[in-house]
Motif scaffolding. Structure first.
Motif, short mmCIF file in Angstrom:
data_model
loop_
_atom_site.label_atom_id
_atom_site.label_comp_id
_atom_site.label_asym_id
_atom_site.label_seq_id
_atom_site.Cartn_x
_atom_site.Cartn_y
_atom_site.Cartn_z
N HIS A 153 0.84 -1.21 0.00
CA HIS A 153 0.00 0.00 0.00
C HIS A 153 0.87 1.25 0.00
N ASP A 154 0.54 2.20 -0.88
CA ASP A 154 1.44 3.36 -0.98
C ASP A 154 0.77 4.73 -0.97
N ILE A 155 -0.56 4.80 -0.88
CA ILE A 155 -1.21 6.12 -0.94
C ILE A 155 -0.77 6.98 0.24
N GLY A 156 -0.86 6.43 1.44
CA GLY A 156 -0.46 7.20 2.62
C GLY A 156 1.01 7.55 2.59
N LYS A 157 1.83 6.59 2.20
CA LYS A 157 3.27 6.81 2.11
C LYS A 157 3.59 7.91 1.10
N ASN A 158 2.92 7.89 -0.04
CA ASN A 158 3.17 8.90 -1.07
C ASN A 158 2.77 10.29 -0.59
N LEU A 159 1.68 10.37 0.15
CA LEU A 159 1.23 11.66 0.67
C LEU A 159 2.22 12.21 1.70
N VAL A 160 2.70 11.35 2.59
CA VAL A 160 3.70 11.77 3.57
C VAL A 160 4.96 12.25 2.87
N ALA A 161 5.40 11.50 1.85
CA ALA A 161 6.61 11.88 1.12
C ALA A 161 6.44 13.25 0.47
#
Length: 211
Positions: A101-109
């Motif tokens: 899962h990467d949506i949250g990670k992408n937003l934090v980045a």
């Protein structure tokens, strides 16, 4: 002289086309790239973060704002590098091993980048060893770990342990986040902090690099 307030407004609205156009005008007018970032881009990201905290905007708005900022920032990065401008800090980010899962990670980045940090994004399904190796290679001060599945959360603890084994635990802070993650879990595994959202992650990262 371009009206850089338009850049601030465009980022807040998630208007990437205008944000890029105003940034290009500013570059052509020889405006200090550090000033563009520190006086307009970062404040815009801070404001959208404040609105998010107050439930005035939600994740979709954060995503379009982050996208507009990122596209404008791409125009400035080469100039910042040429000037030797120092980022607020270096953060290695990624979703832990076994988790795609990467949506949250992408937003934090994106929010970290908008907050003035240099972000090294390792993507998803990242092993503890890969996090540690990249932190050592880049001299990052922070590793930011994301997990959406309870079954992958133990990889966060393993990453903290691998940092300790590598002799880097006192040099690299670890922050964690994701739907099943809690502040209590952060304390349990020996992480340095937890945030429930992207804006909180930026504030936490700032506190940690300033400590």
């Amino acid at each position: 002289m371009p009206d850089l307030q338009k850049l601030y407004d465009a980022i807040l609205k998630g208007d990437a086309k205008t944000a890029v156009a105003v940034t290009e005008e500013a570059i052509a007018a020889k405006v200090d790239p550090q000033e563009i970032v520190s006086k307009y881009m970062i404040p815009a990201m801070d404001e959208i973060g404040r609105r998010f905290e107050c439930d005035e905007v939600f994740v979709p708005e954060l995503l379009v704002t982050a996208r507009a900022m990122k596209q404008a920032l791409e125009k400035i990065k080469p100039l910042l590098s040429a000037k030797g401008a120092q980022p607020a800090g270096k953060v290695v980010v990624g979703t832990v091993k076994g988790d795609l899962h990467d949506i949250g990670k992408n937003l934090v980045a994106s929010m970290l980048e908008g907050g003035g940090f240099e972000v090294i994004d390792l993507g998803v399904d990242v092993s503890p060893e890969a996090f540690v190796a990249k932190a050592r290679e880049t001299g990052a001060q922070i590793i930011a770990l994301s997990a959406l599945l309870t079954t992958t959360m133990p990889a966060m603890k393993t990453t903290v342990e691998e940092l300790r084994k590598a002799g880097l635990r006192d040099k690299v802070k670890v922050i964690i986040g994701g739907a099943p993650v809690t502040d209590g879990y952060a304390r349990e595994i020996g992480a340095d902090g937890y945030s429930e959202n992207a804006n909180g992650a930026v504030q936490l990262a700032r506190r940690l690099v300033a400590a």
